[in-house]
Motif scaffolding. Structure first.
Motif, PDB file in Angstrom:
ATOM      1  N   GLY A   3       0.899  -1.343  -0.209  1.00 29.81           N
ATOM      2  CA  GLY A   3       0.091  -0.077   0.029  1.00 29.81           C
ATOM      3  C   GLY A   3       0.774   1.261   0.072  1.00 29.81           C
ATOM      4  O   GLY A   3       0.295   2.053  -0.682  1.00 29.81           O
ATOM      5  N   LEU A   4       2.040   1.223   0.555  1.00 30.82           N
ATOM      6  CA  LEU A   4       2.812   2.333   0.860  1.00 30.82           C
ATOM      7  C   LEU A   4       3.360   2.505  -0.458  1.00 30.82           C
ATOM      8  O   LEU A   4       3.521   3.521  -1.028  1.00 30.82           O
ATOM      9  CB  LEU A   4       3.927   2.104   1.665  1.00 30.82           C
ATOM     10  CG  LEU A   4       4.846   3.346   2.299  1.00 30.82           C
ATOM     11  CD1 LEU A   4       4.035   4.439   2.791  1.00 30.82           C
ATOM     12  CD2 LEU A   4       5.615   2.990   3.336  1.00 30.82           C
ATOM     13  N   LYS A   5       3.901   1.517  -1.174  1.00 32.34           N
ATOM     14  CA  LYS A   5       4.395   1.657  -2.327  1.00 32.34           C
ATOM     15  C   LYS A   5       3.523   2.388  -3.520  1.00 32.34           C
ATOM     16  O   LYS A   5       3.904   3.061  -4.317  1.00 32.34           O
ATOM     17  CB  LYS A   5       5.219   0.409  -3.128  1.00 32.34           C
ATOM     18  CG  LYS A   5       5.536   0.435  -4.378  1.00 32.34           C
ATOM     19  CD  LYS A   5       6.006  -1.202  -4.828  1.00 32.34           C
ATOM     20  CE  LYS A   5       6.546  -0.985  -6.043  1.00 32.34           C
ATOM     21  NZ  LYS A   5       6.762  -2.262  -6.938  1.00 32.34           N
ATOM     22  N   LEU A  36       2.173   6.736   5.822  1.00 35.61           N
ATOM     23  CA  LEU A  36       3.427   6.881   6.249  1.00 35.61           C
ATOM     24  C   LEU A  36       2.886   6.771   7.931  1.00 35.61           C
ATOM     25  O   LEU A  36       3.761   6.094   8.741  1.00 35.61           O
ATOM     26  CB  LEU A  36       4.133   8.408   5.993  1.00 35.61           C
ATOM     27  CG  LEU A  36       4.720   8.263   4.644  1.00 35.61           C
ATOM     28  CD1 LEU A  36       4.959   9.564   4.134  1.00 35.61           C
ATOM     29  CD2 LEU A  36       5.624   7.334   4.650  1.00 35.61           C
ATOM     30  N   ARG A  37       1.900   7.636   8.268  1.00 34.86           N
ATOM     31  CA  ARG A  37       1.615   7.534   9.885  1.00 34.86           C
ATOM     32  C   ARG A  37       1.271   6.108  10.265  1.00 34.86           C
ATOM     33  O   ARG A  37       1.576   5.728  11.364  1.00 34.86           O
ATOM     34  CB  ARG A  37       0.223   8.591   9.884  1.00 34.86           C
ATOM     35  CG  ARG A  37       0.027   8.567  11.338  1.00 34.86           C
ATOM     36  CD  ARG A  37      -1.229   9.418  11.368  1.00 34.86           C
ATOM     37  NE  ARG A  37      -2.295   8.801  10.910  1.00 34.86           N
ATOM     38  CZ  ARG A  37      -3.217   7.702  11.676  1.00 34.86           C
ATOM     39  NH1 ARG A  37      -2.877   7.259  12.851  1.00 34.86           N
ATOM     40  NH2 ARG A  37      -4.114   7.365  11.125  1.00 34.86           N
ATOM     41  N   ILE A  38       0.300   5.310   9.430  1.00 32.66           N
ATOM     42  CA  ILE A  38      -0.083   4.258   9.738  1.00 32.66           C
ATOM     43  C   ILE A  38       1.180   3.054   9.833  1.00 32.66           C
ATOM     44  O   ILE A  38       1.097   2.142  10.814  1.00 32.66           O
ATOM     45  CB  ILE A  38      -1.027   3.402   8.824  1.00 32.66           C
ATOM     46  CG1 ILE A  38      -2.229   4.194   8.978  1.00 32.66           C
ATOM     47  CG2 ILE A  38      -1.290   2.118   9.173  1.00 32.66           C
ATOM     48  CD1 ILE A  38      -3.323   4.041   7.921  1.00 32.66           C
ATOM     49  N   ASN A  39       2.351   3.370   9.111  1.00 32.68           N
ATOM     50  CA  ASN A  39       3.383   2.691   9.253  1.00 32.68           C
ATOM     51  C   ASN A  39       4.464   3.064  10.142  1.00 32.68           C
ATOM     52  O   ASN A  39       5.759   2.864   9.859  1.00 32.68           O
ATOM     53  CB  ASN A  39       4.032   2.432   7.752  1.00 32.68           C
ATOM     54  CG  ASN A  39       3.083   1.247   7.174  1.00 32.68           C
ATOM     55  OD1 ASN A  39       3.321   0.243   7.196  1.00 32.68           O
ATOM     56  ND2 ASN A  39       2.019   1.787   6.285  1.00 32.68           N
ATOM     57  N   SER A  40       3.955   3.886  10.997  1.00 37.42           N
ATOM     58  CA  SER A  40       5.073   4.545  12.065  1.00 37.42           C
ATOM     59  C   SER A  40       5.856   5.505  11.632  1.00 37.42           C
ATOM     60  O   SER A  40       6.933   5.581  12.376  1.00 37.42           O
ATOM     61  CB  SER A  40       5.498   3.164  12.840  1.00 37.42           C
ATOM     62  OG  SER A  40       4.756   2.406  13.311  1.00 37.42           O
ATOM     63  N   ASP A  41       5.542   6.049  10.709  1.00 39.12           N
ATOM     64  CA  ASP A  41       6.777   6.998  10.304  1.00 39.12           C
ATOM     65  C   ASP A  41       5.886   8.589  10.569  1.00 39.12           C
ATOM     66  O   ASP A  41       5.313   9.189   9.487  1.00 39.12           O
ATOM     67  CB  ASP A  41       6.909   6.923   8.772  1.00 39.12           C
ATOM     68  CG  ASP A  41       7.972   8.283   8.218  1.00 39.12           C
ATOM     69  OD1 ASP A  41       8.299   8.894   9.234  1.00 39.12           O
ATOM     70  OD2 ASP A  41       8.391   8.086   7.013  1.00 39.12           O
ATOM     71  N   GLN A  42       5.688   8.866  11.778  1.00 33.08           N
ATOM     72  CA  GLN A  42       4.927  10.140  12.096  1.00 33.08           C
ATOM     73  C   GLN A  42       5.617  11.365  11.724  1.00 33.08           C
ATOM     74  O   GLN A  42       4.980  12.416  11.197  1.00 33.08           O
ATOM     75  CB  GLN A  42       4.761  10.114  13.570  1.00 33.08           C
ATOM     76  CG  GLN A  42       4.305   9.055  14.318  1.00 33.08           C
ATOM     77  CD  GLN A  42       2.840   8.913  13.946  1.00 33.08           C
ATOM     78  OE1 GLN A  42       2.172   9.820  13.742  1.00 33.08           O
ATOM     79  NE2 GLN A  42       2.248   7.442  14.429  1.00 33.08           N
ATOM     80  N   ASP A  43       6.813  11.407  11.785  1.00 31.23           N
ATOM     81  CA  ASP A  43       7.449  12.507  11.332  1.00 31.23           C
ATOM     82  C   ASP A  43       7.455  12.865   9.709  1.00 31.23           C
ATOM     83  O   ASP A  43       7.233  13.736   9.415  1.00 31.23           O
ATOM     84  CB  ASP A  43       9.304  12.390  11.589  1.00 31.23           C
ATOM     85  CG  ASP A  43       9.391  12.861  13.256  1.00 31.23           C
ATOM     86  OD1 ASP A  43       8.490  13.088  13.787  1.00 31.23           O
ATOM     87  OD2 ASP A  43      10.345  12.138  13.455  1.00 31.23           O
ATOM     88  N   GLY A  44       7.536  11.625   9.018  1.00 38.61           N
ATOM     89  CA  GLY A  44       7.355  11.778   7.530  1.00 38.61           C
ATOM     90  C   GLY A  44       5.823  12.220   7.342  1.00 38.61           C
ATOM     91  O   GLY A  44       5.732  13.217   6.142  1.00 38.61           O
TER      92      GLY A  44
END
Length: 85
Positions: A3-5, A36-44
Motif C-alpha cells: 500500500g505504501l509503494k 506513512l503515519r499508519i506505518n509508524s513514520d509520524q515525522d514523514g
C-alpha cells in the motif's frame, strides 16, 4: 508494504499528469501521509502534510475543505508528536 509503494506511485503519477498544485495530487499526497503515519513514520507524515498545506492555502484558500482537513491533521499529529517527547 504494498500500500505504501502504491501510494508513492499514485503521488508521482498524479504529479506527472496534473501537476503539483492540482487537487488530485494533493489528495494523493494526503493518502501517502496517512500510509506513512499508519506505518509508524509520524515525522514523514507530518512533513508531507506541511508540504501539502504550503500549496493548499495559497492555491485553494484557507476555507477550502482540503486546506481545513490538512490543517486539522497537522494540529492533531503535531500535538501527538509534542506529547511523545
Amino acid at each position: 508494504p504494498d500500500g505504501l509503494k502504491l501510494a508513492h506511485e499514485a503521488v508521482g503519477l498524479n504529479r506527472a499528469v496534473f501537476g503539483p498544485d492540482h487537487r488530485n495530487t494533493l489528495v494523493a499526497s494526503c493518502d501517502l501521509a496517512e500510509f506513512l503515519r499508519i506505518n509508524s513514520d509520524q515525522d514523514g507524515a507530518l512533513g508531507l502534510y506541511r508540504d501539502v498545506l504550503k500549496v493548499c492555502r495559497p492555491v485553494y484558500g484557507p476555507e477550502d475543505p482540503l486546506t481545513l482537513r490538512v490543517s486539522a491533521k497537522i494540529a492533531v499529529y503535531g500535538a501527538d508528536k509534542a506529547a511523545r517527547r
